[in-house]
Scaffold this active site. Structure first.
Site, PDB file in Angstrom:
ATOM      1  N   ASP A  83       0.856  -1.187   0.000  1.00  4.88           N
ATOM      2  CA  ASP A  83       0.000   0.000   0.000  1.00  4.88           C
ATOM      3  C   ASP A  83       0.893   1.238   0.000  1.00  4.88           C
ATOM      4  O   ASP A  83       2.105   1.119   0.097  1.00  4.88           O
ATOM      5  CB  ASP A  83      -0.945   0.011   1.215  1.00  4.88           C
ATOM      6  CG  ASP A  83      -0.212  -0.251   2.515  1.00  4.88           C
ATOM      7  OD1 ASP A  83       0.940   0.207   2.653  1.00  4.88           O
ATOM      8  OD2 ASP A  83      -0.781  -0.919   3.395  1.00  4.88           O
ATOM      9  N   ASP A  85       1.687   4.935   1.717  1.00  7.66           N
ATOM     10  CA  ASP A  85       1.453   5.832   2.846  1.00  7.66           C
ATOM     11  C   ASP A  85       2.083   7.182   2.519  1.00  7.66           C
ATOM     12  O   ASP A  85       3.164   7.236   1.924  1.00  7.66           O
ATOM     13  CB  ASP A  85       2.096   5.262   4.111  1.00  7.66           C
ATOM     14  CG  ASP A  85       1.610   3.855   4.401  1.00  7.66           C
ATOM     15  OD1 ASP A  85       0.414   3.696   4.679  1.00  7.66           O
ATOM     16  OD2 ASP A  85       2.417   2.904   4.289  1.00  7.66           O
ATOM     17  N   ASP A 169       9.387   4.151  13.021  1.00  6.78           N
ATOM     18  CA  ASP A 169       9.948   3.026  13.772  1.00  6.78           C
ATOM     19  C   ASP A 169      11.365   2.639  13.325  1.00  6.78           C
ATOM     20  O   ASP A 169      12.317   2.750  14.089  1.00  6.78           O
ATOM     21  CB  ASP A 169       8.989   1.818  13.779  1.00  6.78           C
ATOM     22  CG  ASP A 169       8.403   1.480  12.416  1.00  6.78           C
ATOM     23  OD1 ASP A 169       8.822   2.083  11.403  1.00  6.78           O
ATOM     24  OD2 ASP A 169       7.533   0.588  12.342  1.00  6.78           O
TER      25      ASP A 169
HETATM   26  P1  ATP Z   1       3.649  -2.549   5.049  1.00  9.80           P
HETATM   27  O1  ATP Z   1       2.516  -1.597   4.737  1.00  9.80           O
HETATM   28  O2  ATP Z   1       4.304  -3.101   3.852  1.00  9.80           O
HETATM   29  O3  ATP Z   1       3.301  -3.569   6.065  1.00  9.80           O
HETATM   30  P2  ATP Z   1       4.834  -0.176   6.134  1.00  9.80           P
HETATM   31  O4  ATP Z   1       6.241   0.146   6.537  1.00  9.80           O
HETATM   32  O5  ATP Z   1       4.244   0.687   5.063  1.00  9.80           O
HETATM   33  O6  ATP Z   1       4.813  -1.691   5.743  1.00  9.80           O
HETATM   34  P3  ATP Z   1       2.614   0.586   7.755  1.00  9.80           P
HETATM   35  O7  ATP Z   1       2.040  -0.149   8.914  1.00  9.80           O
HETATM   36  O8  ATP Z   1       1.794   0.748   6.531  1.00  9.80           O
HETATM   37  O9  ATP Z   1       3.988  -0.119   7.448  1.00  9.80           O
HETATM   38  O10 ATP Z   1       3.049   2.013   8.289  1.00  9.80           O
HETATM   39  C1  ATP Z   1       3.527   3.036   7.422  1.00  9.80           C
HETATM   40  C2  ATP Z   1       4.684   3.745   8.061  1.00  9.80           C
HETATM   41  O11 ATP Z   1       4.274   4.361   9.273  1.00  9.80           O
HETATM   42  C3  ATP Z   1       5.851   2.843   8.463  1.00  9.80           C
HETATM   43  O12 ATP Z   1       6.720   2.602   7.393  1.00  9.80           O
HETATM   44  C4  ATP Z   1       6.496   3.640   9.553  1.00  9.80           C
HETATM   45  O13 ATP Z   1       7.288   4.665   9.012  1.00  9.80           O
HETATM   46  C5  ATP Z   1       5.301   4.282  10.246  1.00  9.80           C
HETATM   47  N1  ATP Z   1       4.815   3.459  11.377  1.00  9.80           N
HETATM   48  C6  ATP Z   1       3.841   2.533  11.346  1.00  9.80           C
HETATM   49  N2  ATP Z   1       3.652   1.990  12.551  1.00  9.80           N
HETATM   50  C7  ATP Z   1       4.532   2.582  13.374  1.00  9.80           C
HETATM   51  C8  ATP Z   1       4.820   2.462  14.757  1.00  9.80           C
HETATM   52  N3  ATP Z   1       4.167   1.614  15.533  1.00  9.80           N
HETATM   53  N4  ATP Z   1       5.784   3.264  15.272  1.00  9.80           N
HETATM   54  C9  ATP Z   1       6.444   4.152  14.492  1.00  9.80           C
HETATM   55  N5  ATP Z   1       6.223   4.302  13.193  1.00  9.80           N
HETATM   56  C10 ATP Z   1       5.279   3.540  12.623  1.00  9.80           C
HETATM   57 MG    MG Z   2       2.223   0.592   4.393  1.00 12.24          MG
END
Ligand code: ATP
Ligand code: MG
Length: 474
Positions: A83, A85, A169
């Site tokens: 996805d 963000d 994170d």
């Molecule tokens: P994927 O969507 O492929 O699982 P992602 O890295 O995009 O991986 P998401 O859960 O969509 O993960 O979150 C988007 C972004 O928001 C992350 O890449 C990170 O930068 C931030 N993020 C998400 N959750 C946290 C958290 N618990 N603490 C700090 N930052 C976070």
């Molecule tokens: Mg994501």
């Protein structure tokens, strides 16, 4: 794809060269490494049209907007992002003002969801520091809140892109791509960690886990998903801090369960979770039995997870209910046995008594939505129905809406338990599905009335009541 990989290689080798020449090309939060268009593989063609629309509209509205997180990270790795963000300096209300298809969600972490049919673009306002008493905090105490364990109960202090990067994170998730200048901004040496395949928390690991213990799960998830290693200092505190997971609301645990177990990597995640003492926060009853060295249970859940992984990797449908049913099947049998130790209850009553103990207990860890609880019960009830094939019963069971899930579950049990009765039963149902109707009638005639050769006494039918929780009641 080849082009993307080559470009990645080019970027990485450039960075590696830079390192050797200048010895210290590391980004700091104030001074990010900036990769120009020719130095990275992120391009607009690799973004979804909806993500592009959101980025452009925010820019046009006078705001900064960047693709961040998995969208940038996965493209650098040559993968297709799950996805997209977006991070911006527009506040949630300002975002809402720009998009009609915008929903503001989340209390703990206020976000905007821009909805395009089935695709949702998540837009987050840059987070700021919450420890320094900022003006925002003084003017509105509702923006940030911490628990006694250091957990952030609310994180709605807004800030600059630099501060936002610090609040993310992992280093690999703090990469920002702008459609204004087509550059990638790396605030925490994330490109190098992508290259080295390292999961590294930004800042002090213990503090960051205390702020949000789910980061422990995320470290594991990214390591297995991206085939990376968790860096030693990020890995070190996990076991010791695992008890913090007890503070995570059950609804969030359900979401994390889906990401860890319905992702094609259930087996790998399960092994990691167990090794870090984290599995118990998902399934305490299962962990308890596993710790008694219950080999049958472990083999059964491993097989169920392997099947789920295979199905997902073959793009077949899966229901989380199947995995929940598998996790709790043997603990449930144990409860039934304990409740009915003197055989004083009818089997069905013992089943429902056990169910009413095990389900609320499980719900305290993971809030399993009602619709999945219904399917779990169906799968369990079908195990008994599948064993009783006399008269019209087999045909009725065959028409059950969850027959397929119940049958698949029976196959797993037969494979693990390997008893002649279960093997015969599984084979019988396999044959039953492929033969003609006449042959089915013959098969039923050939069934022994019950394992002991005696016909079971007919069950008294209870009038279904509104409060009946038997999902298979017709
Ligand atoms: P994927 O969507 O492929 O699982 P992602 O890295 O995009 O991986 P998401 O859960 O969509 O993960 O979150 C988007 C972004 O928001 C992350 O890449 C990170 O930068 C931030 N993020 C998400 N959750 C946290 C958290 N618990 N603490 C700090 N930052 C976070
Ligand atoms: Mg994501």
């Amino acid at each position: 794809m080849k082009r993307v990989i080559n470009l990645c290689k080019k970027v990485f080798s450039k960075n590696a060269n830079k390192k050797t020449k200048t010895t210290k090309v590391v980004s700091t939060l104030e001074q990010p490494i900036v990769l120009s268009r020719s130095q990275h593989p992120v391009s607009r063609q690799l973004l979804s049209p909806s993500a592009l629309k959101v980025l452009y509209r925010l820019n046009k509205g006078g705001y900064d907007a960047y693709l961040v997180g998995g969208g940038v990270r996965d493209i650098l790795l040559g993968l297709k992002p799950k996805d997209f963000d977006i991070a911006t300096n527009a506040t949630p209300d300002e975002i809402k003002g720009l998009f009609r298809n915008c929903r503001l969600i989340g209390r703990r972490f206020r976000l905007a969801h821009i909805v395009f049919g089935r695709e949702i673009i998540e837009v987050a306002t840059f987070r700021g520091h919450h420890d320094s008493a900022s003006e925002q905090e003084q003017s509105c105490t509702k923006t940030s809140k911490q628990s006694e364990h250091g957990m952030l109960l609310r994180d709605n202090i807004y800030g600059t892109i630099e501060e936002d990067a610090e609040r993310r994170d992992f280093t690999i998730n703090a990469l920002y791509y702008s459609t204004k200048d087509f550059k990638v901004y790396d605030f925490a040496n994330g490109v190098k960690d992508v290259e080295d395949k390292v999961i590294r928390l930004i800042g002090d690991p213990e503090t960051r886990y205390r702020e949000d213990p789910v980061r422990m799960l995320r470290a594991i998830r990214f390591a297995t998903k991206l085939d990376m290693e968790i860096s030693p200092e990020t890995r070190a505190p996990i076991k010791e801090l695992s008890a913090l997971m007890a503070n995570i609301p059950a609804a969030r645990m359900f979401e994390e369960f889906l990401k860890l177990f319905i992702s094609g990597k259930a087996v790998a995640n399960y092994k990691q979770l167990r090794s870090y003492n984290l599995f118990t926060y998902f399934f305490p009853a299962v962990e308890q039995e596993l710790n008694k060295n219950d080999q049958l249970l472990e083999r059964f859940i491993m097989l169920a997870m392997q099947n789920t992984d295979n199905r997902i990797n073959n793009e077949q449908r899966v229901t989380p209910a199947f995995l929940f049913a598998a996790m709790l099947w043997y603990p449930l049998q144990k409860y039934i046995h304990q409740i009915n130790i003197n055989n004083q209850l009818a089997p069905q009553d013992a089943f429902f008594a056990a169910l009413s103990e095990i389900m609320p207990e499980q719900q305290r860890s993971i809030a399993i939505p009602k619709r999945f609880q219904g399917v779990m019960k169906d799968i369990w009830i079908l195990q008994d129905k599948l064993a009783r094939r006399e008269g019209k019963r087999a045909f009725k069971t065959f028409e059950h809406p969850k027959f397929r899930a119940g049958y698949d579950f029976l196959l797993l049990r037969a494979e693990i338990e390997s008893t002649p009765t279960l093997i015969e039963l599984a084979q019988w149902w396999t044959d039953f599905q492929i033969v003609s109707n006449d042959a089915r009638v013959q098969m039923i005639k050939g069934v022994k009335t019950s394992p002991s050769g005696k016909r079971r006494s007919p069950r008294k039918r209870k009038k279904p009541t509104a409060s009946s929780n038997n999902p298979s009641a017709e």
